[in-house]
Design a protein around this motif. Sequence first.
Motif, PDB file in Angstrom:
ATOM      1  N   ILE A  86       0.881  -1.165   0.000  1.00  6.28           N
ATOM      2  CA  ILE A  86       0.000   0.000   0.000  1.00  6.28           C
ATOM      3  C   ILE A  86       0.920   1.216   0.000  1.00  6.28           C
ATOM      4  O   ILE A  86       1.729   1.387   0.905  1.00  6.28           O
ATOM      5  N   GLU A  87       0.800   2.054  -1.017  1.00  7.54           N
ATOM      6  CA  GLU A  87       1.698   3.208  -1.155  1.00  7.54           C
ATOM      7  C   GLU A  87       0.942   4.492  -0.876  1.00  7.54           C
ATOM      8  O   GLU A  87      -0.035   4.820  -1.555  1.00  7.54           O
ATOM      9  N   GLY A  88       1.377   5.211   0.159  1.00  6.56           N
ATOM     10  CA  GLY A  88       0.856   6.535   0.423  1.00  6.56           C
ATOM     11  C   GLY A  88      -0.416   6.583   1.248  1.00  6.56           C
ATOM     12  O   GLY A  88      -0.796   5.625   1.915  1.00  6.56           O
ATOM     13  N   HIS A  89      -1.071   7.727   1.167  1.00 13.09           N
ATOM     14  CA  HIS A  89      -2.238   8.041   1.994  1.00 13.09           C
ATOM     15  C   HIS A  89      -3.526   7.507   1.366  1.00 13.09           C
ATOM     16  O   HIS A  89      -4.464   8.258   1.097  1.00 13.09           O
ATOM     17  N   VAL A  90      -3.584   6.218   1.154  1.00 15.88           N
ATOM     18  CA  VAL A  90      -4.719   5.564   0.509  1.00 15.88           C
ATOM     19  C   VAL A  90      -5.926   5.580   1.455  1.00 15.88           C
ATOM     20  O   VAL A  90      -5.804   5.198   2.624  1.00 15.88           O
ATOM     21  N   ASP A 106       0.120  -6.445  -7.242  1.00 13.24           N
ATOM     22  CA  ASP A 106       1.140  -6.318  -6.197  1.00 13.24           C
ATOM     23  C   ASP A 106       0.669  -5.403  -5.071  1.00 13.24           C
ATOM     24  O   ASP A 106       1.087  -5.556  -3.931  1.00 13.24           O
ATOM     25  N   GLY A 107      -0.180  -4.438  -5.406  1.00 11.42           N
ATOM     26  CA  GLY A 107      -0.679  -3.529  -4.393  1.00 11.42           C
ATOM     27  C   GLY A 107      -1.421  -2.364  -4.991  1.00 11.42           C
ATOM     28  O   GLY A 107      -1.761  -2.366  -6.178  1.00 11.42           O
ATOM     29  N   ILE A 108      -1.685  -1.372  -4.128  1.00  9.00           N
ATOM     30  CA  ILE A 108      -2.395  -0.166  -4.543  1.00  9.00           C
ATOM     31  C   ILE A 108      -1.664   1.050  -3.987  1.00  9.00           C
ATOM     32  O   ILE A 108      -0.894   0.940  -3.035  1.00  9.00           O
ATOM     33  N   GLY A 109      -1.928   2.198  -4.594  1.00  8.67           N
ATOM     34  CA  GLY A 109      -1.283   3.401  -4.101  1.00  8.67           C
ATOM     35  C   GLY A 109      -1.974   4.672  -4.546  1.00  8.67           C
ATOM     36  O   GLY A 109      -2.762   4.678  -5.494  1.00  8.67           O
ATOM     37  N   LEU A 110      -1.648   5.725  -3.815  1.00  6.37           N
ATOM     38  CA  LEU A 110      -2.107   7.063  -4.128  1.00  6.37           C
ATOM     39  C   LEU A 110      -0.861   7.939  -4.150  1.00  6.37           C
ATOM     40  O   LEU A 110      -0.262   8.209  -3.108  1.00  6.37           O
ATOM     41  N   ALA A 111      -0.452   8.349  -5.335  1.00  9.40           N
ATOM     42  CA  ALA A 111       0.803   9.090  -5.507  1.00  9.40           C
ATOM     43  C   ALA A 111       0.763  10.437  -4.805  1.00  9.40           C
ATOM     44  O   ALA A 111      -0.288  11.070  -4.677  1.00  9.40           O
ATOM     45  N   GLY A 112       1.931  10.863  -4.361  1.00 15.49           N
ATOM     46  CA  GLY A 112       2.072  12.173  -3.736  1.00 15.49           C
ATOM     47  C   GLY A 112       1.518  12.205  -2.325  1.00 15.49           C
ATOM     48  O   GLY A 112       1.438  11.195  -1.644  1.00 15.49           O
ATOM     49  N   MET A 113       1.121  13.384  -1.924  1.00 17.18           N
ATOM     50  CA  MET A 113       0.586  13.603  -0.582  1.00 17.18           C
ATOM     51  C   MET A 113      -0.632  14.507  -0.702  1.00 17.18           C
ATOM     52  O   MET A 113      -0.616  15.656  -0.246  1.00 17.18           O
ATOM     53  N   PRO A 114      -1.720  14.034  -1.322  1.00 10.47           N
ATOM     54  CA  PRO A 114      -2.879  14.898  -1.565  1.00 10.47           C
ATOM     55  C   PRO A 114      -3.505  15.435  -0.268  1.00 10.47           C
ATOM     56  O   PRO A 114      -3.720  14.690   0.687  1.00 10.47           O
ATOM     57  N   ILE A 115      -3.802  16.701  -0.280  1.00 13.77           N
ATOM     58  CA  ILE A 115      -4.429  17.359   0.861  1.00 13.77           C
ATOM     59  C   ILE A 115      -5.793  16.729   1.119  1.00 13.77           C
ATOM     60  O   ILE A 115      -6.559  16.458   0.195  1.00 13.77           O
ATOM     61  N   GLY A 116      -6.077  16.477   2.398  1.00 11.28           N
ATOM     62  CA  GLY A 116      -7.378  15.955   2.794  1.00 11.28           C
ATOM     63  C   GLY A 116      -7.462  14.440   2.860  1.00 11.28           C
ATOM     64  O   GLY A 116      -8.448  13.898   3.355  1.00 11.28           O
ATOM     65  N   THR A 117      -6.440  13.745   2.362  1.00 11.77           N
ATOM     66  CA  THR A 117      -6.439  12.284   2.460  1.00 11.77           C
ATOM     67  C   THR A 117      -6.161  11.882   3.903  1.00 11.77           C
ATOM     68  O   THR A 117      -5.720  12.704   4.708  1.00 11.77           O
ATOM     69  N   PRO A 118      -6.416  10.623   4.261  1.00  6.41           N
ATOM     70  CA  PRO A 118      -6.138  10.200   5.642  1.00  6.41           C
ATOM     71  C   PRO A 118      -4.693  10.521   6.027  1.00  6.41           C
ATOM     72  O   PRO A 118      -3.755  10.156   5.331  1.00  6.41           O
ATOM     73  N   GLY A 119      -4.548  11.249   7.123  1.00  3.90           N
ATOM     74  CA  GLY A 119      -3.226  11.622   7.611  1.00  3.90           C
ATOM     75  C   GLY A 119      -2.722  12.962   7.107  1.00  3.90           C
ATOM     76  O   GLY A 119      -1.749  13.491   7.630  1.00  3.90           O
ATOM     77  N   MET A 120      -3.365  13.508   6.090  1.00  2.00           N
ATOM     78  CA  MET A 120      -2.947  14.803   5.534  1.00  2.00           C
ATOM     79  C   MET A 120      -3.957  15.875   5.936  1.00  2.00           C
ATOM     80  O   MET A 120      -5.151  15.714   5.708  1.00  2.00           O
ATOM     81  N   PRO A 121      -3.473  16.959   6.536  1.00  7.05           N
ATOM     82  CA  PRO A 121      -4.391  18.009   6.984  1.00  7.05           C
ATOM     83  C   PRO A 121      -4.990  18.773   5.808  1.00  7.05           C
ATOM     84  O   PRO A 121      -4.447  18.774   4.711  1.00  7.05           O
ATOM     85  N   GLY A 122      -6.121  19.393   6.082  1.00  6.18           N
ATOM     86  CA  GLY A 122      -6.761  20.266   5.109  1.00  6.18           C
ATOM     87  C   GLY A 122      -7.953  19.631   4.440  1.00  6.18           C
ATOM     88  O   GLY A 122      -8.163  18.422   4.523  1.00  6.18           O
TER      89      GLY A 122
END
Length: 144
Positions: A86-90, A106-122
């Motif tokens: 699992i890659e990133g703030h999925v 092999d897995g899933i992912g959400l590239a970068g660090m998008p605002i509002g995703t789990p763990g990311m403020p905003g």
Amino acid sequence: MKLPLTTLITTGLLLTTGIAHAEAMEARLYKDPNCGCCVEYARLMEEHGYQVESIDVANLGQVKQQAGIPYGEGACHTIELDGYVIEGHVPFAAIDRLLEERPHVDGIGLAGMPIGTPGMPGPKTEDWVVKTFNDGDASPWMTF
């Protein structure tokens, strides 16, 4: 034996939210030692019922390469969970679906660090496209 309605409702909620399978699962979260959003994501995973081992690493690029994360699809942390990467703030709905459907990826992912995703403020400011990874290739899978 007849079960009380509250037991049936609770059991049904656990099964439909994916929490029942998460309780017994252990996750390894590889992260930079100074990354606060990774710590927050690990905390949210624990709230979702996972047992999380956070591992600080100096070279995340090497972890991602060994995990088969396609170039350009990386994020700030990489997780090993029940045979998947699992890659990133999925969002957890995507992880629940992955573990329920068990696709041959092999897995899933959400590239970068998008605002509002789990763990990311905003607040959420854009659609989030979760992709599957397989043999070094990425394909869109879910949009939130």
